[in-house]
Scaffold this active site. Structure first.
Site, short mmCIF file in Angstrom:
data_model
loop_
_atom_site.label_atom_id
_atom_site.label_comp_id
_atom_site.label_asym_id
_atom_site.label_seq_id
_atom_site.Cartn_x
_atom_site.Cartn_y
_atom_site.Cartn_z
N ARG A 261 1.25 -1.38 -0.41
CA ARG A 261 0.15 -0.43 0.06
C ARG A 261 0.81 1.00 -0.24
NH1 ARG A 261 -4.97 -1.34 3.18
NH2 ARG A 261 -5.46 -4.36 1.71
N ARG A 276 0.43 0.83 10.33
CA ARG A 276 0.30 1.20 8.89
C ARG A 276 1.90 2.14 7.83
NH1 ARG A 276 -3.84 4.02 7.55
NH2 ARG A 276 -4.28 4.62 9.75
N GLU A 347 -8.16 -1.16 13.38
CA GLU A 347 -8.76 -2.57 12.58
C GLU A 347 -7.98 -3.75 12.62
OE1 GLU A 347 -9.68 -2.36 7.61
OE2 GLU A 347 -10.19 -0.33 9.07
N SER A 350 -11.72 -6.23 7.73
CA SER A 350 -12.78 -4.94 6.76
C SER A 350 -14.11 -6.48 6.51
CB SER A 350 -12.23 -4.12 6.66
OG SER A 350 -13.56 -3.49 6.12
N ARG A 389 -1.53 -5.45 12.38
CA ARG A 389 -2.31 -4.78 13.82
C ARG A 389 -2.53 -6.47 14.85
NH1 ARG A 389 -5.84 -0.99 10.41
NH2 ARG A 389 -3.46 0.63 9.86
#
Length: 422
Positions: A261, A276, A347, A350, A389
């Site tokens: 990403r 991140r 998170e 999702s 995470r």
């Protein structure tokens, strides 16, 4: 991609949906206008072709040379008009196609309307946050002290938002991946896949990553290859341009891949630790199902992801995302694990239902019964779970007063029965 018939038959429904997700409702009129121009051009082409066919027969019956030559010249003019109108229709069709690719999905009626992520709704909280008699450290301090996370060398070789995982940290991650995949395959009925990490632009378009999110993904210069942002891209495109049999559905796939990403888009956010990153690992679940079953399949998907959280015995919460945070889903739920060292919810999954939005883009259809017209499947996907995470949550929830970390029981068989990292 939305069905063009929605714009023709229910324009107000589409306008309302666009307004909810923060897109200009006036885009509906652009689509309707282009669609009308395209259909008018096609109708005129068909009329001229019929005129040319009739004229050709008339020419064949004409005996007088002068009259015959005049009719041939007239038919040539008609042919030139057809060529010009065909080019116009093709140009309009391309413009309409590109506009439709850029338009969002429509939220289901039950999705809460919101302006940003702060309007997401907490559905429920599971588990109890532990009280400790010592100061809980964030994972970046804990990981470096244990010798399992090396930020300095990661940055030195690759720059910011990279790190090196070492020793029992790597083994913990491998154990977590293997346990999650085994759970999804053995208990939840998914088929495991190993997929490419580079895909063509068409595959990115199929899942909705292109053209809208081009600035968040990495492109290999001078090629048609893109690094995948998630296994959702290659797995969903597994049946691109195929017509499936009803008996094949539902299809449930799981895959572990690295994910890439472009986090420059979130500059300044979460710069410490491994929350991140430009590169991380994830186990992804993808479903292709009949439309009538897709809503039930969504909550089955959520339950599959929750089983990972429950197995690890880490507190988590379920959120329903508001219209501003849906992406291209029609309804979406997030799972967030508690990270006491960071003092925040992270998170880790999702889970979204996309209706036929992705299937239209990738042309994935099924035949409801023998001889029936093919219909688009519904697609769903969700993390099962995202590794960095979950590693954070394990380190911060399972840390001890002496700075060691207890290995969750479910992972010990995958780690040679090691009970503690310290």
């Amino acid at each position: 991609m939305l069905d063009i018939r929605l714009f023709r038959e229910q324009p107000e429904l589409v306008r309302e949906g666009f307004a909810k997700v923060g897109r200009d409702p006036g885009l509906v009129d652009q689509v309707i206008g282009l669609d009308l121009k395209r259909r008018e051009a096609i109708t005129e082409v068909e009329r001229l072709k019929a005129e040319r066919n009739a004229g050709s027969k008339d020419v064949a019956r004409t005996k007088d040379k002068a009259e015959r030559d005049a009719k041939i010249a007239a038919m040539k003019l008609v042919g030139d008009q057809i060529t010009e109108l065909d080019a116009q229709a093709n140009a309009i069709d391309l413009e309409l196609h590109n506009l439709l690719l850029d338009l969002p999905n429509l939220p289901l009626p039950e999705v809460p309307v919101g302006k940003d992520e702060h309007d997401n709704v907490v559905v429920r909280v599971e588990g109890t946050i532990k009280e400790t008699n010592f100061e809980v450290k964030p994972h970046w301090e804990l990981g470096e002290a244990l010798g399992i996370l090396d930020f300095e060398r990661g940055v030195r070789m690759s720059g910011t938002r990279f790190f090196v995982m070492k020793g029992l940290g790597v083994r913990l991650q491998r154990a977590l991946i293997s346990w999650m995949i085994d759970m999804h395959v053995d208990q939840h009925g998914y088929t495991e896949l190993a997929v490419p990490y580079l895909v063509k632009a068409d595959a990115m378009v199929g899942t909705g990553n292109l053209p809208k999110f081009a600035d968040t993904i990495f492109h290999i210069e001078d090629t048609d290859l893109w690094l995948i942002p998630t296994a959702e891209v290659p797995v969903t495109n597994l049946h691109r341009e195929e017509i499936l049999d009803k008996a094949q559905l539902p299809l449930r796939y799981v895959a572990h891949t690295p994910c890439f990403r472009n986090e420059q888009m979130s500059a300044g956010r979460d710069v410490r630790g491994i929350k991140r990153l430009y590169q991380f690992d994830k186990v992804e679940m993808v479903k292709m199902v009949e439309p009538a079953t897709s809503y039930d399949e969504l909550f089955s998907l959520i339950s599959n992801a929750e089983d990972v959280c429950k197995g690890l015995k880490i507190p988590y919460r379920l959120l329903q995302l508001c219209t501003a945070d849906l992406g291209i889903a029609t309804v979406k739920y997030d799972l967030e694990m508690w990270a006491p060292g960071m003092n925040e919810w992270l998170e880790v999954s999702s889970c979204g239902l996309f209706g036929d939005y992705q299937a239209r883009r990738a042309n994935i259809r099924y035949r409801p019964e023998a001889g029936a017209k093919p219909e688009f499947v519904h697609t769903l996907n969700g993390s099962g779970l995202a590794l960095p995470r979950v590693i954070i949550a394990i380190l911060e929830n399972y840390q001890n007063a002496d700075g060691s970390v207890t290995v969750p029981e479910v992972l010990r068989p995958y780690m040679g029965d090691i009970e503690r990292i310290g």
